[in-house]
Design a protein around this motif. Structure first.
Motif, PDB file in Angstrom:
ATOM      1  N   SER A 155      -5.262  -0.551 -13.452  1.00 49.63           N
ATOM      2  CA  SER A 155      -4.352  -0.776 -12.671  1.00 49.63           C
ATOM      3  C   SER A 155      -4.662  -1.189 -11.290  1.00 49.63           C
ATOM      4  O   SER A 155      -4.064  -1.946 -10.606  1.00 49.63           O
ATOM      5  N   ALA A 156      -5.110   0.130 -10.750  1.00 46.25           N
ATOM      6  CA  ALA A 156      -5.471   0.187  -9.326  1.00 46.25           C
ATOM      7  C   ALA A 156      -6.503  -1.025  -9.102  1.00 46.25           C
ATOM      8  O   ALA A 156      -6.446  -1.527  -7.992  1.00 46.25           O
ATOM      9  N   ALA A 157      -7.414  -1.206 -10.009  1.00 46.23           N
ATOM     10  CA  ALA A 157      -8.392  -2.172  -9.637  1.00 46.23           C
ATOM     11  C   ALA A 157      -7.951  -3.573  -9.687  1.00 46.23           C
ATOM     12  O   ALA A 157      -8.353  -4.568  -8.846  1.00 46.23           O
ATOM     13  N   CYS A 158      -7.038  -4.009 -10.558  1.00 43.65           N
ATOM     14  CA  CYS A 158      -6.589  -5.316 -10.535  1.00 43.65           C
ATOM     15  C   CYS A 158      -5.316  -5.534  -9.819  1.00 43.65           C
ATOM     16  O   CYS A 158      -4.776  -6.830  -9.874  1.00 43.65           O
ATOM     17  N   GLY A 159      -4.703  -4.417  -9.429  1.00 42.25           N
ATOM     18  CA  GLY A 159      -3.467  -4.721  -8.330  1.00 42.25           C
ATOM     19  C   GLY A 159      -2.357  -4.752  -9.178  1.00 42.25           C
ATOM     20  O   GLY A 159      -1.147  -5.325  -8.594  1.00 42.25           O
ATOM     21  N   ASP A 168       0.920  -1.218   0.035  1.00 44.13           N
ATOM     22  CA  ASP A 168       0.010  -0.001   0.032  1.00 44.13           C
ATOM     23  C   ASP A 168       0.829   1.335  -0.077  1.00 44.13           C
ATOM     24  O   ASP A 168       1.703   1.398   0.806  1.00 44.13           O
ATOM     25  N   ARG A 169       0.811   2.205  -0.846  1.00 44.13           N
ATOM     26  CA  ARG A 169       1.547   3.238  -1.081  1.00 44.13           C
ATOM     27  C   ARG A 169       0.734   4.466  -1.076  1.00 44.13           C
ATOM     28  O   ARG A 169       0.837   5.514  -1.588  1.00 44.13           O
ATOM     29  N   THR A 170      -0.276   4.320  -0.175  1.00 40.42           N
ATOM     30  CA  THR A 170      -1.308   5.497   0.116  1.00 40.42           C
ATOM     31  C   THR A 170      -0.638   6.528   0.891  1.00 40.42           C
ATOM     32  O   THR A 170       0.133   6.248   1.885  1.00 40.42           O
ATOM     33  N   PRO A 171      -0.400   7.798   0.275  1.00 36.76           N
ATOM     34  CA  PRO A 171       0.065   8.726   1.047  1.00 36.76           C
ATOM     35  C   PRO A 171      -0.537   9.061   2.523  1.00 36.76           C
ATOM     36  O   PRO A 171      -1.599   8.858   2.646  1.00 36.76           O
ATOM     37  N   GLU A 172       0.330   9.547   3.455  1.00 33.71           N
ATOM     38  CA  GLU A 172      -0.324   9.773   4.724  1.00 33.71           C
ATOM     39  C   GLU A 172      -1.393  10.667   4.764  1.00 33.71           C
ATOM     40  O   GLU A 172      -0.964  11.959   3.956  1.00 33.71           O
ATOM     41  N   ALA A 173      -2.181  10.913   5.577  1.00 30.00           N
ATOM     42  CA  ALA A 173      -3.126  11.851   5.692  1.00 30.00           C
ATOM     43  C   ALA A 173      -2.462  13.442   6.135  1.00 30.00           C
ATOM     44  O   ALA A 173      -1.432  13.574   6.696  1.00 30.00           O
ATOM     45  N   GLY A 174      -2.886  14.119   5.106  1.00 27.27           N
ATOM     46  CA  GLY A 174      -2.156  15.431   5.466  1.00 27.27           C
ATOM     47  C   GLY A 174      -0.933  15.970   4.614  1.00 27.27           C
ATOM     48  O   GLY A 174      -0.720  16.795   4.560  1.00 27.27           O
ATOM     49  N   THR A 175      -0.496  14.866   3.631  1.00 22.74           N
ATOM     50  CA  THR A 175       0.545  15.049   2.968  1.00 22.74           C
ATOM     51  C   THR A 175       0.114  15.769   1.314  1.00 22.74           C
ATOM     52  O   THR A 175       1.030  16.067   0.698  1.00 22.74           O
ATOM     53  N   LEU A 176      -0.892  15.430   1.041  1.00 17.19           N
ATOM     54  CA  LEU A 176      -1.354  16.139  -0.268  1.00 17.19           C
ATOM     55  C   LEU A 176      -2.195  17.247   0.010  1.00 17.19           C
ATOM     56  O   LEU A 176      -2.978  17.472   0.924  1.00 17.19           O
ATOM     57  N   LYS A 177      -2.028  18.352  -1.037  1.00 15.55           N
ATOM     58  CA  LYS A 177      -2.783  19.572  -1.008  1.00 15.55           C
ATOM     59  C   LYS A 177      -3.833  19.619  -1.389  1.00 15.55           C
ATOM     60  O   LYS A 177      -4.403  18.649  -2.474  1.00 15.55           O
ATOM     61  N   PRO A 178      -5.151  19.962  -0.669  1.00  9.96           N
ATOM     62  CA  PRO A 178      -6.421  19.862  -1.506  1.00  9.96           C
ATOM     63  C   PRO A 178      -6.684  20.514  -2.682  1.00  9.96           C
ATOM     64  O   PRO A 178      -5.699  21.318  -3.263  1.00  9.96           O
ATOM     65  N   CYS A 179      -7.485  19.954  -3.607  1.00 10.51           N
ATOM     66  CA  CYS A 179      -7.553  20.402  -5.178  1.00 10.51           C
ATOM     67  C   CYS A 179      -8.036  21.774  -5.061  1.00 10.51           C
ATOM     68  O   CYS A 179      -9.064  21.886  -4.545  1.00 10.51           O
ATOM     69  N   ASP A 180      -7.541  22.816  -5.824  1.00  6.79           N
ATOM     70  CA  ASP A 180      -7.801  24.047  -5.953  1.00  6.79           C
ATOM     71  C   ASP A 180      -8.384  24.592  -7.126  1.00  6.79           C
ATOM     72  O   ASP A 180      -8.300  25.537  -7.615  1.00  6.79           O
ATOM     73  N   TYR A 181      -8.619  23.414  -8.209  1.00  3.53           N
ATOM     74  CA  TYR A 181      -9.239  23.805  -9.465  1.00  3.53           C
ATOM     75  C   TYR A 181     -10.505  24.434  -9.418  1.00  3.53           C
ATOM     76  O   TYR A 181     -11.410  24.218  -8.769  1.00  3.53           O
TER      77      TYR A 181
END
Length: 66
Positions: free
Chosen positions: A53-57, A1-14
């Motif tokens: 890729s995410a769905a099948c792993g 699992d390579r999910t980024p830790e909570a708070g490491t990504l900026k919220p989308c500002d589009y």
């Protein structure tokens, strides 16, 4: 699992309103678009492959442009 830790990504500002307005003005004024149709299709194929890729792993091949 390579999910980024909570708070490491900026919220989308589009701001979709700004993007849509810019697109409509480009059409009305018959200007050249920033991203061509073939480029959009290439990007969408990449996004589709990422989801697959995410769905099948495992890695999947990106569909060719031809």
């Amino acid at each position: 699992d390579r999910t980024p830790e909570a708070g490491t990504l900026k919220p989308c500002d589009y701001d979709m309103k700004t993007l849509i307005t810019g697109f409509l003005l480009t059409i009305r004024e018959e200007k050249e678009v920033l991203v061509s149709g073939p480029e959009i299709i290439r990007i969408q194929r990449l996004i589709d492959a990422l989801y697959e890729s995410a769905a099948c792993g495992f890695e999947v091949e990106v569909a060719s442009t031809s």
